[in-house]
Design a protein around this motif. Sequence first.
Motif, PDB file in Angstrom:
ATOM      1  N   LEU A 219     -32.816 -21.862  21.482  1.00  0.00           N
ATOM      2  CA  LEU A 219     -31.925 -20.701  21.440  1.00  0.00           C
ATOM      3  C   LEU A 219     -32.696 -19.403  21.594  1.00  0.00           C
ATOM      4  N   GLU A 220     -33.817 -19.306  20.895  1.00  0.00           N
ATOM      5  CA  GLU A 220     -34.652 -18.099  20.976  1.00  0.00           C
ATOM      6  C   GLU A 220     -35.303 -18.002  22.350  1.00  0.00           C
ATOM      7  N   LEU A 221     -35.815 -19.109  22.836  1.00  0.00           N
ATOM      8  CA  LEU A 221     -36.536 -19.115  24.102  1.00  0.00           C
ATOM      9  C   LEU A 221     -35.652 -18.685  25.266  1.00  0.00           C
ATOM     10  N   LEU A 222     -34.383 -19.104  25.253  1.00  0.00           N
ATOM     11  CA  LEU A 222     -33.485 -18.788  26.350  1.00  0.00           C
ATOM     12  C   LEU A 222     -32.643 -17.535  26.099  1.00  0.00           C
ATOM     13  N   GLY A 223     -32.888 -16.860  24.984  1.00  0.00           N
ATOM     14  CA  GLY A 223     -32.249 -15.576  24.745  1.00  0.00           C
ATOM     15  C   GLY A 223     -30.862 -15.624  24.143  1.00  0.00           C
ATOM     16  N   PHE A 224     -30.513 -16.727  23.469  1.00  0.00           N
ATOM     17  CA  PHE A 224     -29.170 -16.828  22.898  1.00  0.00           C
ATOM     18  C   PHE A 224     -29.143 -16.666  21.375  1.00  0.00           C
ATOM     19  N   ARG A 225     -30.296 -16.517  20.755  1.00  0.00           N
ATOM     20  CA  ARG A 225     -30.280 -16.370  19.300  1.00  0.00           C
ATOM     21  C   ARG A 225     -29.606 -15.064  18.895  1.00  0.00           C
ATOM     22  N   ASP A 226     -29.797 -13.999  19.667  1.00  0.00           N
ATOM     23  CA  ASP A 226     -29.126 -12.731  19.357  1.00  0.00           C
ATOM     24  C   ASP A 226     -27.610 -12.879  19.451  1.00  0.00           C
ATOM     25  N   ALA A 227     -27.152 -13.678  20.416  1.00  0.00           N
ATOM     26  CA  ALA A 227     -25.712 -13.897  20.556  1.00  0.00           C
ATOM     27  C   ALA A 227     -25.151 -14.605  19.333  1.00  0.00           C
ATOM     28  N   VAL A 228     -25.934 -15.523  18.752  1.00  0.00           N
ATOM     29  CA  VAL A 228     -25.511 -16.194  17.525  1.00  0.00           C
ATOM     30  C   VAL A 228     -25.482 -15.198  16.367  1.00  0.00           C
ATOM     31  N   ASP A 229     -26.506 -14.392  16.248  1.00  0.00           N
ATOM     32  CA  ASP A 229     -26.558 -13.405  15.169  1.00  0.00           C
ATOM     33  C   ASP A 229     -25.394 -12.414  15.261  1.00  0.00           C
ATOM     34  N   ASP A 230     -24.980 -12.070  16.482  1.00  0.00           N
ATOM     35  CA  ASP A 230     -23.862 -11.137  16.659  1.00  0.00           C
ATOM     36  C   ASP A 230     -22.566 -11.683  16.086  1.00  0.00           C
ATOM     37  N   LEU A 231     -22.453 -12.998  15.997  1.00  0.00           N
ATOM     38  CA  LEU A 231     -21.227 -13.619  15.488  1.00  0.00           C
ATOM     39  C   LEU A 231     -21.065 -13.444  13.984  1.00  0.00           C
ATOM     40  N   LEU A 232     -22.108 -13.001  13.311  1.00  0.00           N
ATOM     41  CA  LEU A 232     -22.058 -12.854  11.857  1.00  0.00           C
ATOM     42  C   LEU A 232     -21.515 -11.495  11.427  1.00  0.00           C
ATOM     43  N   SER A 233     -21.245 -10.615  12.372  1.00  0.00           N
ATOM     44  CA  SER A 233     -20.667  -9.310  12.048  1.00  0.00           C
ATOM     45  C   SER A 233     -19.340  -9.159  12.788  1.00  0.00           C
ATOM     46  N   PRO A 234     -18.436  -8.298  12.305  1.00  0.00           N
ATOM     47  CA  PRO A 234     -17.080  -8.235  12.874  1.00  0.00           C
ATOM     48  C   PRO A 234     -16.981  -7.860  14.344  1.00  0.00           C
ATOM     49  N   PRO A 235     -17.733  -6.891  14.866  1.00  0.00           N
ATOM     50  CA  PRO A 235     -17.456  -6.434  16.233  1.00  0.00           C
ATOM     51  C   PRO A 235     -17.748  -7.495  17.292  1.00  0.00           C
ATOM     52  N   ALA A 236     -16.848  -7.584  18.262  1.00  0.00           N
ATOM     53  CA  ALA A 236     -17.048  -8.400  19.460  1.00  0.00           C
ATOM     54  C   ALA A 236     -16.799  -7.492  20.650  1.00  0.00           C
ATOM     55  N   ARG A 237     -17.822  -7.272  21.441  1.00  0.00           N
ATOM     56  CA  ARG A 237     -17.725  -6.309  22.534  1.00  0.00           C
ATOM     57  C   ARG A 237     -16.875  -6.842  23.687  1.00  0.00           C
ATOM     58  N   LEU A 238     -16.078  -5.943  24.259  1.00  0.00           N
ATOM     59  CA  LEU A 238     -15.288  -6.247  25.445  1.00  0.00           C
ATOM     60  C   LEU A 238     -15.788  -5.346  26.580  1.00  0.00           C
ATOM     61  N   SER A 239     -15.072  -5.287  27.666  1.00  0.00           N
ATOM     62  CA  SER A 239     -15.512  -4.477  28.802  1.00  0.00           C
ATOM     63  C   SER A 239     -15.147  -3.004  28.617  1.00  0.00           C
ATOM     64  N   ALA A 240     -15.849  -2.143  29.350  1.00  0.00           N
ATOM     65  CA  ALA A 240     -15.546  -0.702  29.427  1.00  0.00           C
ATOM     66  C   ALA A 240     -15.548  -0.012  28.062  1.00  0.00           C
ATOM     67  N   GLY A 241     -16.444  -0.441  27.188  1.00  0.00           N
ATOM     68  CA  GLY A 241     -16.570   0.216  25.894  1.00  0.00           C
ATOM     69  C   GLY A 241     -15.572  -0.232  24.851  1.00  0.00           C
ATOM     70  N   ALA A 242     -14.675  -1.117  25.205  1.00  0.00           N
ATOM     71  CA  ALA A 242     -13.693  -1.612  24.229  1.00  0.00           C
ATOM     72  C   ALA A 242     -14.341  -2.686  23.353  1.00  0.00           C
ATOM     73  N   TRP A 243     -13.717  -2.983  22.214  1.00  0.00           N
ATOM     74  CA  TRP A 243     -14.233  -3.988  21.304  1.00  0.00           C
ATOM     75  C   TRP A 243     -13.127  -4.436  20.366  1.00  0.00           C
ATOM     76  N   MET A 244     -13.341  -5.566  19.709  1.00  0.00           N
ATOM     77  CA  MET A 244     -12.403  -5.992  18.683  1.00  0.00           C
ATOM     78  C   MET A 244     -13.181  -6.375  17.438  1.00  0.00           C
ATOM     79  N   ALA A 245     -12.618  -6.039  16.294  1.00  0.00           N
ATOM     80  CA  ALA A 245     -13.212  -6.381  15.006  1.00  0.00           C
ATOM     81  C   ALA A 245     -12.497  -7.624  14.476  1.00  0.00           C
ATOM     82  N   ILE A 246     -13.274  -8.660  14.155  1.00  0.00           N
ATOM     83  CA  ILE A 246     -12.726  -9.930  13.669  1.00  0.00           C
ATOM     84  C   ILE A 246     -13.203 -10.108  12.238  1.00  0.00           C
ATOM     85  N   GLU A 247     -12.290  -9.973  11.288  1.00  0.00           N
ATOM     86  CA  GLU A 247     -12.677  -9.943   9.873  1.00  0.00           C
ATOM     87  C   GLU A 247     -11.858 -10.929   9.051  1.00  0.00           C
TER      88      GLU A 247
END
Length: 350
Positions: A219-247
């Motif tokens: 996961l770290e070697l191929l650059g996906f560990r950050d994507a896993v870590d991002d799942l532990l916080s509410p924001p999920a980025r969308l296109s054009a600056g939009a986002w959704m908070a999942i809480e």
Amino acid sequence: MRKGRLIILDQIDGRDCAALIDDGVLTDLLVDPSDDKRPRPGAIYRATTQRPMKGQSGIMLDLGNGQAGYLRQAKGIPSGETLLVQISTHADGSKAAPVSPKLLFKSRYAIVTPDSPGLNIARKIRDEDERDRLLEIAHDALDGADETLGLIIRSVADGVDSEAIFDDITAMRSAAEAVLAQASGAPALILPAQSAHHIAWRDWVDPDPDDVMRESGGLELLGFRDAVDDLLSPPARLSAGAWMAIEPTSALVAVDVNTGADTSFAAGLKANLAAAKDLPRQLRLRGLGGQIVVDFAPMPRKDQRLVEQALRAGFRADGIETALVGWTGLGHFELQRKRERLPLKEVLSK
């Protein structure tokens, strides 16, 4: 980023995990709990019925080792009866785990179904010669088995080597027979839930063998560990600056869609469509289920139909049972999702 499908078998904080990557995007993630003793979906227990629930048709069960189960539609089942049950979903908080008396022994190519006799081939396999071949393999693999054992050949078996399918069915038959032989006795765990690596092999369509990475730290070697870590916080980025908070809260999962700097109706519809498309993936990766309420960005009421269509298309392709309930009077959208997984944040926090 590389195209195609990639499976990474790795560990996160000492826990076995499996990540599914499609065209450079993390689309699924399975992580084994470290020392969680709660009943997990797929596990099979020998249980003893306890007390019927007043005003309901269900009954509580003793699963052994201090664990409790709940069987719906249990009319006519007396207290003190011993039966084999399979965990259906994760329990909601401290509640008893929902169970089913209909056992399923699921592997990559087949599902063995005790007390549901008959041989069935997945409808997606339409070629009659192939269906005949698979039926012949199934008959051979079940030769001499108890007549109450049924079998379903999964669509992934289409075109697969006969010996591989035979061995797969035979292994599931043996597992079923071993469990059924232990129907008597005190409440206990009879068959544990399958591991993340096994479920990945069972449910994810294999890419080329060269695209299954088993190297530690993949996961770290191929650059996906950050994507896993991002799942532990509410924001999920969308296109054009939009986002959704999942809480997640104690009562439900709240999803709030935001457009960012652009607050126009056009930006709202664009963000809502992007959120509807990505929501199944986000809920799957985060391991979230139960009641889900989505507060979409402001948009004309006439556009609600487009957003609902996007939601239905997204969840139709998702592997976890989800009921789309509909719009509320306040303009929110409600869903009910099966709790097949523990929340990722909860798994990784232990």
